[in-house]
Enzyme design. Sequence first.
Site, mmCIF file in Angstrom:
data_model
loop_
_atom_site.group_PDB
_atom_site.id
_atom_site.type_symbol
_atom_site.label_atom_id
_atom_site.label_comp_id
_atom_site.label_asym_id
_atom_site.label_seq_id
_atom_site.Cartn_x
_atom_site.Cartn_y
_atom_site.Cartn_z
ATOM 1 N N GLY A 88 -13.183 6.741 -2.480
ATOM 2 C CA GLY A 88 -13.784 7.347 -1.294
ATOM 3 C C GLY A 88 -15.283 7.296 -1.422
ATOM 4 O O GLY A 88 -15.819 6.586 -2.292
ATOM 5 N N ASP A 118 0.866 -1.188 0.000
ATOM 6 C CA ASP A 118 0.000 0.000 0.000
ATOM 7 C C ASP A 118 0.901 1.236 0.000
ATOM 8 O O ASP A 118 2.106 1.108 0.230
ATOM 9 C CB ASP A 118 -0.897 0.003 1.266
ATOM 10 N N LYS A 157 -21.475 11.459 12.772
ATOM 11 C CA LYS A 157 -22.329 12.616 13.093
ATOM 12 C C LYS A 157 -23.198 12.318 14.312
ATOM 13 O O LYS A 157 -23.390 13.169 15.180
ATOM 14 C CB LYS A 157 -23.218 12.970 11.885
ATOM 15 N N TYR A 189 -14.816 6.830 -11.732
ATOM 16 C CA TYR A 189 -14.635 5.605 -10.926
ATOM 17 C C TYR A 189 -15.294 4.370 -11.566
ATOM 18 O O TYR A 189 -14.687 3.298 -11.638
ATOM 19 C CB TYR A 189 -15.212 5.874 -9.538
HETATM 20 P P1 NAD Z 1 -9.614 2.009 1.030
HETATM 21 O O1 NAD Z 1 -9.489 3.373 0.433
HETATM 22 O O2 NAD Z 1 -9.721 1.893 2.501
HETATM 23 O O3 NAD Z 1 -8.411 1.102 0.555
HETATM 24 C C1 NAD Z 1 -7.756 1.273 -0.675
HETATM 25 C C2 NAD Z 1 -6.275 1.323 -0.387
HETATM 26 O O4 NAD Z 1 -5.573 1.504 -1.627
HETATM 27 C C3 NAD Z 1 -5.879 2.512 0.517
HETATM 28 O O5 NAD Z 1 -5.237 2.060 1.697
HETATM 29 C C4 NAD Z 1 -4.937 3.328 -0.361
HETATM 30 O O6 NAD Z 1 -3.861 3.922 0.363
HETATM 31 C C5 NAD Z 1 -4.449 2.283 -1.343
HETATM 32 N N1 NAD Z 1 -3.889 2.944 -2.515
HETATM 33 C C6 NAD Z 1 -4.379 4.012 -3.195
HETATM 34 N N2 NAD Z 1 -3.540 4.392 -4.150
HETATM 35 C C7 NAD Z 1 -2.467 3.539 -4.093
HETATM 36 C C8 NAD Z 1 -1.254 3.430 -4.817
HETATM 37 N N3 NAD Z 1 -0.959 4.291 -5.792
HETATM 38 N N4 NAD Z 1 -0.389 2.451 -4.488
HETATM 39 C C9 NAD Z 1 -0.670 1.579 -3.469
HETATM 40 N N5 NAD Z 1 -1.802 1.637 -2.742
HETATM 41 C C10 NAD Z 1 -2.692 2.609 -3.058
HETATM 42 O O7 NAD Z 1 -10.856 1.313 0.304
HETATM 43 P P2 NAD Z 1 -11.603 -0.057 0.607
HETATM 44 O O8 NAD Z 1 -12.965 0.280 1.050
HETATM 45 O O9 NAD Z 1 -10.771 -0.942 1.439
HETATM 46 O O10 NAD Z 1 -11.705 -0.638 -0.872
HETATM 47 C C11 NAD Z 1 -10.887 -1.694 -1.370
HETATM 48 C C12 NAD Z 1 -11.244 -1.955 -2.827
HETATM 49 O O11 NAD Z 1 -12.637 -2.268 -2.926
HETATM 50 C C13 NAD Z 1 -11.008 -0.787 -3.757
HETATM 51 O O12 NAD Z 1 -10.536 -1.260 -4.989
HETATM 52 C C14 NAD Z 1 -12.387 -0.197 -3.937
HETATM 53 O O13 NAD Z 1 -12.506 0.495 -5.160
HETATM 54 C C15 NAD Z 1 -13.261 -1.425 -3.879
HETATM 55 N N6 NAD Z 1 -14.643 -1.124 -3.453
HETATM 56 C C16 NAD Z 1 -14.911 -0.803 -2.172
HETATM 57 C C17 NAD Z 1 -16.222 -0.518 -1.805
HETATM 58 C C18 NAD Z 1 -16.591 -0.171 -0.385
HETATM 59 O O14 NAD Z 1 -17.773 0.033 -0.120
HETATM 60 N N7 NAD Z 1 -15.655 -0.080 0.546
HETATM 61 C C19 NAD Z 1 -17.252 -0.544 -2.757
HETATM 62 C C20 NAD Z 1 -16.928 -0.859 -4.066
HETATM 63 C C21 NAD Z 1 -15.625 -1.158 -4.408
#
Ligand code: NAD
Length: 323
Positions: free
Chosen positions: A79, A35, A201, A150
């Site tokens: 996000g 990460d 909140k 996205y």
């Molecule tokens: P999160 O933002 O907590 O985790 C994503 C991680 O990716 C972060 O820790 C960030 O630092 C890391 N990251 C970003 N850019 C990077 C880079 N250049 N190099 C290395 N690491 C990098 O999000 P999450 O909720 O844990 O989501 C995980 C995955 O699931 C993501 O691909 C997200 O798109 C997908 N997703 C999540 C949700 C949800 O509801 N949480 C919904 C749909 C899809």
Amino acid sequence: MSTQKRILVTGAGGFIGHHLVTRLKKDGHWVRGADIKYPEYAPSDADEMEILDLRQEQNCLLATRGGIDEVYNLAADMGGIGFITANHALIARNNILINAHMLEASKMNGVKRFLFSSSACVYNQALQKNPDVAPLKEEDAYPADPEPGYGWEKLYAEEMCKYYYMDYKMETRIVRFHNVYGPLGTYDGGREKAPAAISRKIALAKDGDSIEVWGDGEQTRSFMLVDDCVEGLKRIMACDYREALNLGTDELVTINGLVDIIAKAAGKTIHKKHNLTGPQGVRGRNSDNSRTRRVLGWEPKISLEEGLAVTYKWIESQVAPKK
Ligand code: NAD
């Protein structure tokens, strides 16, 4: 014979990745996390946790070195709805770079299976205009009209996963998450999602206060506790199915309903102040789990009331004034 695998989790400093590492370690695997940051709220259980910017191909090669069997590619710039609607170019560029380089590096280093974390944001927006939306089936992503930025980059990366199987026979799996929430998830700073933002909140409000809700609050979603998400990820990695699978619950709730459930968990009376100019995303979205049930013989089952009670407690403990 040992069933221990060598597993890479990218995005291991993030919400889902952190929980997944913990689970894979409990199951006895060797795990490397990668990460651009360490997990914020608790140390990682990974055998190796490496800080690498995965937009750079060299770093993806480093992350996948040393006989990795499986890659869970969760790293993404993302996000909540406020963040993804305001940063189309940034998100599209960063995530396309991460996914393209991670796929290629995995192929070059002989990774056996690659799982890509896609999103319900890939679904055609025209099908999500009503709060009482028909649950979305995997085939509803086409004809394509996903969330700008996205959603488009997720849909394109899904296609890339299929090409890597077709051309190189690298096994790829595609998971479409529907709103994941739970303890150890971001709850402030602008990237937090609705369950965490509302919990924060309410934790900060006094009994009888009002909190701001984006839109009229009648927009609907389904939400999955991260424990179910991690269980589903493991099952999808292990299954034989290469097309996209939904991973979410089909318990549809309005955002107003979500506020009421969290207020109940908090034991507070909370009024809603609707901000009609706040971003709210599509009007309604739910997961159709028929295909997931058929392929896995399983679907997420933890109720919203149960999951939110645990999540609220954790966020409340985080925002409570330190004594
Ligand atoms: P999160 O933002 O907590 O985790 C994503 C991680 O990716 C972060 O820790 C960030 O630092 C890391 N990251 C970003 N850019 C990077 C880079 N250049 N190099 C290395 N690491 C990098 O999000 P999450 O909720 O844990 O989501 C995980 C995955 O699931 C993501 O691909 C997200 O798109 C997908 N997703 C999540 C949700 C949800 O509801 N949480 C919904 C749909 C899809």
